[in-house]
Design a protein around this motif. Structure first.
Motif, mmCIF file in Angstrom:
data_model
loop_
_atom_site.group_PDB
_atom_site.id
_atom_site.type_symbol
_atom_site.label_atom_id
_atom_site.label_comp_id
_atom_site.label_asym_id
_atom_site.label_seq_id
_atom_site.Cartn_x
_atom_site.Cartn_y
_atom_site.Cartn_z
ATOM 1 N N GLN A 1 0.834 -1.205 0.000
ATOM 2 C CA GLN A 1 0.000 0.000 0.000
ATOM 3 C C GLN A 1 0.869 1.256 0.000
ATOM 4 O O GLN A 1 1.977 1.246 0.548
ATOM 5 C CB GLN A 1 -0.880 0.027 1.268
ATOM 6 C CG GLN A 1 -1.845 -1.132 1.373
ATOM 7 C CD GLN A 1 -3.052 -0.997 0.446
ATOM 8 O OE1 GLN A 1 -3.240 0.030 -0.211
ATOM 9 N NE2 GLN A 1 -3.845 -2.058 0.375
ATOM 10 N N ALA B 1 -5.089 -7.780 -1.868
ATOM 11 C CA ALA B 1 -5.005 -6.570 -1.036
ATOM 12 C C ALA B 1 -6.368 -6.086 -0.580
ATOM 13 O O ALA B 1 -6.492 -5.004 -0.044
ATOM 14 C CB ALA B 1 -4.292 -5.465 -1.814
ATOM 15 N N SER C 1 -16.292 -1.105 6.520
ATOM 16 C CA SER C 1 -15.425 -2.021 5.784
ATOM 17 C C SER C 1 -14.163 -1.282 5.334
ATOM 18 O O SER C 1 -14.239 -0.149 4.875
ATOM 19 C CB SER C 1 -16.192 -2.519 4.568
ATOM 20 O OG SER C 1 -15.410 -3.380 3.827
ATOM 21 N N GLY C 2 -13.030 -1.941 5.508
ATOM 22 C CA GLY C 2 -11.784 -1.332 5.061
ATOM 23 C C GLY C 2 -11.242 -0.280 6.023
ATOM 24 O O GLY C 2 -10.238 0.367 5.735
ATOM 25 N N LYS D 1 -10.110 -2.556 10.914
ATOM 26 C CA LYS D 1 -10.423 -3.374 12.096
ATOM 27 C C LYS D 1 -9.608 -4.664 12.111
ATOM 28 O O LYS D 1 -8.965 -4.996 13.095
ATOM 29 C CB LYS D 1 -11.913 -3.745 12.142
ATOM 30 C CG LYS D 1 -12.850 -2.586 12.102
ATOM 31 C CD LYS D 1 -14.293 -3.041 12.151
ATOM 32 C CE LYS D 1 -14.743 -3.887 10.975
ATOM 33 N NZ LYS D 1 -14.707 -3.213 9.665
ATOM 34 N N SER D 2 -9.645 -5.386 10.982
ATOM 35 C CA SER D 2 -8.914 -6.659 10.944
ATOM 36 C C SER D 2 -7.421 -6.415 11.054
ATOM 37 O O SER D 2 -6.691 -7.251 11.601
ATOM 38 C CB SER D 2 -9.191 -7.417 9.654
ATOM 39 O OG SER D 2 -10.546 -7.717 9.559
ATOM 40 N N THR D 3 -6.973 -5.286 10.543
ATOM 41 C CA THR D 3 -5.536 -4.978 10.629
ATOM 42 C C THR D 3 -5.143 -4.805 12.105
ATOM 43 O O THR D 3 -4.072 -5.277 12.522
ATOM 44 C CB THR D 3 -5.216 -3.726 9.788
ATOM 45 O OG1 THR D 3 -5.672 -3.969 8.450
ATOM 46 C CG2 THR D 3 -3.735 -3.426 9.764
ATOM 47 N N SER E 1 -10.019 -6.337 1.679
ATOM 48 C CA SER E 1 -10.582 -6.893 2.906
ATOM 49 C C SER E 1 -11.631 -7.937 2.512
ATOM 50 O O SER E 1 -12.048 -8.010 1.356
ATOM 51 C CB SER E 1 -11.208 -5.794 3.752
ATOM 52 O OG SER E 1 -12.412 -5.340 3.178
#
Ligand SMILES: Nc1ncnc2c1ncn2[C@@H]1O[C@H](COP(=O)(O)OP(=O)(O)OP(=O)(O)O)[C@@H](O)[C@H]1O
Ligand SMILES: Nc1ncnc2c1ncn2[C@@H]1O[C@H](COP(=O)(O)OP(=O)(O)OP(=O)(O)O)[C@@H](O)[C@H]1O
Length: 570
Positions: free
Chosen positions: A18, A435, A42-43, A46-48, A437
C-alpha cells in the motif's frame, strides 16, 4: 485498576503493497478481563488491528510499523509469532484458513495436544466444548462436510479450549444463525467472566454483540480511532452515524419517534433500555405512518417438485422440497446452521443434481442441465468469496465469465466497468485481490455474477462481512436489479435484512420446508422461530414493551419509513 494486556501507543502500520498507512497513530489500551468491541466500516482497519494483536503483523504481513504495541508489557516486534500465538487465540473471519486437524474432534483437540494432556481428559474436554457450541454430533466428520455456520462453531470451540488469555474474534457472528449468534455472544461473555480472559471482538453486527456484556466500544474509521468509551455513553451520541455503522434498531426507532437518548437510559441493551421514557413518542409516531400496499404475483420462473438430495447414499440432506418462485420475486431462505440452505442453492444453481425430483425453469424441465447451461439462467454467489475467486486481479476476476463466453473485448470492458462502478469497486479495478478486505472480496464475487446478467440470482449471505454502507448499497443495488425483472433468492441469517428487503421467506429445517410465508408473519410464529433458530428483531420487542398492540405492524411501518429516510440521504 486492572493490568493492561494490550497497549497500542502511537501505532502506525503500512502494508508493504500500500502507498498509505492502513492504521494511523492508534492509541488503545485493553485491560485484563475486558470485553472490547471494535466496530467500523469495511476497510477501516479493524482486521488490521486484529492482525497486529495476534502477531500476523509484523511476522506474516510485512510492512512499515512505527510506534509501539505491547502485549503483556512486551513489544510484539521483539517476540515471535509462536509466542504471540500462545497468548492470543484467534477466530478468523474466514475460518477455512484456520483448520489444522482432519476431523472436527481433532481440530478442537489441537490446542490441547500441545499441552500433552492425558487422552481421557482431552476427550472429555473436547466433548464438552463441542457440546457447548453444538457440534458434538459431528465430532468424527471431516471439516469439508460442514456447513459454513458449523465451521464457525468449530473454530470457536478451538479457541475456547486453548490456553491463550486473549481471545480475538474477527466477525464471529458472520455465518451463525440468529439463535446461535446470541448463544455465542453469551458464551464468550461467560467464558471471559469465568476465566478472566481478555476478549476483543471485531464485528459489524453491533446490536447482536451488545447482547453480551461488552465493557467498551471502540469505533474505528479510516484507520483512526474515532471514539472509545462505554457502549451506553457512545450510543447516546452520533458517533455510529459518523462512522456509517448501523445503530441498534430499537434506538433508531426511538430516534425517528423524536425521543432523546441519554446514557442514563441504558441504551446499550434492549433488556436494560428504559423504553417507558419513549413509549408516548413511539405510539404517537406510529399513528402518523401510512398503511402499506399489497402486491400482485407474476408468472412462475422456478419450480422444484419433490426434490431430494444426499451427499452420500446413506443420508438425505434435502428431504423432499416443493418450491415455486415467481418472476420478479425477492425471497429469503432462512433456517438454522446445517439445515440445508446452501445445499438447496447448489441444487437450484446446478452445482449438484437432485437424487430424485425435478427442477423446472420457465416451465421447462432443467433437471439434466449441465453446469454451463444452468449458469446461463441462474447465478450463484457463494458464502465464502475465497471459494469463487480464481484470478489475481479484480478486473480479470469480474471479466472471467464473459471471457469464457467469448464476448467481444470492447463489450467486456464496458460491462465490467459498469458493474464495478455499481458495486463500488471501480477505484480498485487494477488492484490485486489479495489486497482487499473480506467484505471487499465478497463484493468482487457478487460483481462477477452480476456482470453475467442471469435471470435468477441466488446469494448465499450477501451481506455477511459487509458494513452498513455497503449493506445498503448492495441491497439497494439488488433491489434495482430486481425491479428490472431479475429474480432474487437470498440465504440469510440477518432477520432485519429478511424483513427489510424480502416480502416472502422460506424457512428450511432439516432438509424440508418448515414454513413459506410473508417474512413478518414468520417472526411472529414462536414455534417456527424456535425450531429454525431464528430471532425476533428488537423492533418487535420494543413495540411490545412500549405497549403497542400490533408489533408486526410497527415493524413493517418502521422498515418502510427507515428506507425512505435512508433513500433521501443518498
Ligand atoms: N494483506 C494486505 N495487503 C495489503 N493491504 C491490505 C491487506 N489487508 C488489508 N489491506 C488493506 O487495509 C485496509 C483495511 O483492511 P482491513 O481488513 O483491516 O479492514 P476491515 O475494517 O477489517 O474491513 P472489513 O470489515 O471489510 O473486513 C483495506 O482497504 C485493505 O485494502
Ligand atoms: N460437501 C459435503 N459433504 C457432506 N456433507 C455436507 C457437505 N456440505 C454440507 N454437508 C452437510 O449437509 C447439511 C446441510 O449443509 P448446508 O451447508 O446446506 O447447511 P446450511 O443450512 O446452508 O447451513 P449454514 O447456515 O451453516 O450455512 C449439514 O449437516 C452439513 O454437515
Amino acid at each position: 485498576m486492572k493490568k493492561p494486556v494490550i497497549s497500542f501507543e502511537n501505532f502506525t502500520f503500512k502494508y508493504r503493497s500500500q502507498k498509505e498507512p492502513t492504521l494511523h497513530d492508534i492509541n488503545l489500551t485493553i485491560h485484563e478481563g475486558e470485553i472490547v468491541l471494535i466496530a467500523g466500516p469495511s476497510g477501516s482497519g479493524k482486521s488490521t488491528i486484529g492482525h497486529a494483536i495476534n502477531g500476523l503483523i509484523p511476522f506474516s504481513y510485512k510492512g512499515d510499523m512505527t510506534g509501539s504495541l505491547k502485549i503483556h508489557g512486551k513489544e510484539t516486534r521483539d517476540l515471535d509469532i509462536f509466542s504471540i500465538g500462545q497468548m492470543t487465540g484467534t477466530v478468523l473471519q474466514d475460518t477455512d484458513g484456520q483448520f489444522i486437524g482432519l476431523s472436527v474432534g481433532e481440530d478442537i483437540a489441537f490446542s490441547l495436544e500441545n499441552d500433552q494432556l492425558e487422552q481421557a481428559e482431552m476427550k472429555d474436554i473436547v466433548a464438552r466444548t463441542a457440546k457447548l457450541v453444538d457440534v458434538d454430533t459431528h465430532l468424527h466428520h471431516g471439516l469439508h462436510e460442514l456447513s459454513g455456520g458449523q465451521k464457525q462453531r468449530v473454530s470457536l470451540a478451538g479457541v475456547l479450549v486453548g490456553d491463550g488469555d486473549i481471545l480475538l474474534f474477527d466477525e464471529p457472528l458472520a455465518n451463525l444463525d440468529p439463535a446461535t449468534g446470541k448463544q455465542a455472544i453469551e458464551l464468550i461473555s461467560r467464558i471471559c467472566k469465568e476465566t478472566g480472559k481478555t476478549v476483543v471482538i471485531i464485528e459489524h453486527r453491533i446490536e447482536d454483540v451488545l447482547h453480551g456484556d461488552v465493557d467498551r466500544l471502540v469505533v474505528v474509521n479510516e484507520g483512526k480511532i474515532l471514539a472509545d468509551g462505554s457502549p451506553a455513553d457512545l450510543l447516546a451520541t452520533d458517533v455510529l452515524e459518523r462512522a456509517s455503522i448501523r445503530k441498534p434498531l430499537y434506538l433508531q426507532a426511538c430516534q425517528y419517534a423524536g425521543c432523546d437518548i441519554t446514557s442514563e437510559m441504558h441504551p446499550d441493551r434492549l433488556e436494560s433500555f428504559n423504553v417507558q421514557a419513549c413509549s408516548e413518542e413511539l405510539q404517537g409516531w406510529l399513528a402518523t405512518l401510512p398503511d402499506e400496499k399489497p402486491e400482485k404475483l407474476s408468472e412462475m420462473l422456478l419450480e422444484l417438485k419433490d426434490v431430494t438430495f444426499g451427499y452420500s447414499s446413506e443420508k438425505l440432506t434435502i428431504k423432499g422440497i416443493d418450491l415455486t418462485v415467481h418472476k420478479g420475486e425477492m425471497t429469503s431462505i432462512v433456517g438454522r446452521n446445517g439445515a440445508g440452505k446452501s445445499t438447496l442453492t447448489k441444487l437450484i444453481s446446478g452445482l449438484e443434481k437432485p437424487t430424485t425430483g425435478r427442477i423446472f425453469i420457465n416451465g421447462e424441465d432443467a433437471t439434466e442441465d449441465t453446469i454451463a447451461m444452468r449458469a446461463r439462467k441462474v447465478g450463484l454467489v457463494m458464502q465464502n468469496p475465497n471459494h469463487m475467486i480464481s484470478k489475481h486481479m479484480i478486473y480479470d476476476e469480474v471479466a472471467f465469465g464473459l471471457v469464457m463466453r467469448g464476448v467481444p473485448e470492447e463489450e467486456i470492458r464496458e460491462r465490467v466497468e459498469e458493474t464495478l462502478r455499481i458495486c463500488g469497486l471501480y477505484p480498485f479495478r487494477n488492484w490485486p485481490i489479495s489486497a482487499l478486505s473480506f467484505g471487499q472480496k465478497k463484493r468482487v464475487t457478487i460483481a462477477s455474477i452480476l456482470v453475467l446478467e442471469p435471470e435468477l440470482i441466488i446469494l448465499d449471505e450477501p451481506t455477511a462481512g459487509q458494513d452498513f454502507r455497503h449493506y445498503t448499497e448492495m441491497m439497494d443495488f439488488l433491489e434495482q436489479l430486481n425491479k428490472r425483472g431479475i429474480t432474487i433468492l437470498m440465504v440469510t441469517h440477518d432477520m432485519h435484512l429478511m424483513l427489510e428487503y424480502t416480502k416472502r421467506a422460506v424457512v428450511i429445517g432439516d432438509g424440508r420446508i418448515l414454513a413459506d410465508a410473508p417474512a413478518v408473519d414468520i417472526l411472529a410464529d414462536p414455534n417456527i422461530v424456535r425450531e429454525a433458530h431464528l430471532a425476533k428483531t428488537s423492533l418487535g420487542t420494543l413495540a411490545e414493551r412500549a405497549g403497542i398492540w400490533n408489533p408486526q405492524e410497527f415493524t413493517r411501518k418502521f422498515i418502510a419509513y427507515d428506507r425512505e429516510v435512508r433513500a433521501a440521504w443518498r
